[in-house]
Write an enzyme that holds these catalytic residues in place. Structure first.
Site, short mmCIF file in Angstrom:
data_model
loop_
_atom_site.label_atom_id
_atom_site.label_comp_id
_atom_site.label_asym_id
_atom_site.label_seq_id
_atom_site.Cartn_x
_atom_site.Cartn_y
_atom_site.Cartn_z
N LYS A 288 71.72 -26.05 38.40
CA LYS A 288 72.46 -25.47 37.27
C LYS A 288 73.03 -24.11 37.65
O LYS A 288 74.22 -23.84 37.45
CB LYS A 288 71.54 -25.31 36.05
CG LYS A 288 72.29 -24.85 34.82
CD LYS A 288 71.43 -24.16 33.82
CE LYS A 288 71.94 -22.75 33.57
NZ LYS A 288 71.13 -21.92 32.73
N ASP B 255 72.19 -27.71 31.00
CA ASP B 255 71.04 -26.96 30.50
C ASP B 255 70.46 -27.70 29.30
O ASP B 255 70.88 -28.83 29.01
CB ASP B 255 71.43 -25.51 30.15
CG ASP B 255 72.34 -25.46 28.94
OD1 ASP B 255 72.75 -26.52 28.42
OD2 ASP B 255 72.67 -24.34 28.50
#
Ligand code: SF4
Length: 209
Positions: free
Chosen positions: A121, A139
């Site tokens: 991420k 996320d």
């Protein structure tokens, strides 16, 4: 309707809903964004934005941070949680930037995920915001909303990233990621999604009316 078409329509609607799509983390250069994203694990962006001004004032470059005393860094970032691990990670990452990349942030997924504290991420945020590459940024908000929207039924971030990378057209991947994330914060809450006023309810298989 194909996933790619639905993604394009949803992105178009959310683009209007969220015209101001700047990253929620404050930063002035790639080094600051990288450190801020590492610090954002398990806490809020607003919480990170409170500690980064004193952090970067004390350690304005990767070399400065690489030479910092861990205990002093821990004191500054204490409120972000997991502060010992985070302090150790950002000091080690800063050292690698200073020693191996002449103080610059590297621009490939392979190099980024090799840095302490950097997962896919974080790497995707850097690749997108700094290197302007298309990216699916996964996320907790994105996992929840992409599931409700029926783009995936997976919960594992890497599986979702790979699946949506293949399904969402490249030219809207970044916008799709960012607007879906913002949508999770504003309407599509974990417990009580505001489906009645949701601007994409006509395209959502999970709508609760
Ligand atoms: S209709 Fe409801 S479940 Fe679907 S995206 Fe909107 S808020 Fe989320």
């Amino acid at each position: 309707m194909k996933s790619s078409e639905r993604a394009r329509i949803i992105t178009g609607i959310l683009r209007e809903e969220y015209p101001d799509r700047k990253p929620l983390l404050d930063y002035r250069n790639p080094y600051e964004l990288l450190i801020a994203v590492i610090l954002s694990a398990q806490t809020t962006d607003a919480g990170v934005n409170k500690v980064t001004p004193p952090l970067f004032s004390n350690y304005p470059s990767p070399r400065d941070l690489s030479e910092a005393l861990q205990v002093e860094v821990e004191e500054i970032i204490h409120s972000t949680g997991f502060f010992r691990v985070k302090a150790a990670n950002i000091i080690k990452t800063a050292r690698i930037l200073a020693d191996q990349y002449a103080g610059q942030v590297p621009g490939s997924m392979k190099e980024l995920v090799a840095l302490p504290g950097v997962g896919r991420k974080t790497a995707n945020v850097i690749l997108n915001h700094i290197f302007d590459e298309p990216a699916i940024i996964v996320d907790t908000h994105f996992i929840r909303v992409s599931n409700r929207l029926g783009f995936t039924d997976k919960k594992d971030p890497e599986q979702i990233e790979r699946q949506l990378k293949a399904e969402i057209p490249e030219d809207i991947q970044s916008e799709f990621s960012m607007t879906v994330n913002l949508h999770g914060r504003k309407y599509c809450h974990p417990r009580k999604p505001e489906c009645g006023s949701c601007p994409i309810k006509d395209y959502c298989p999970s709508v609760l009316l």
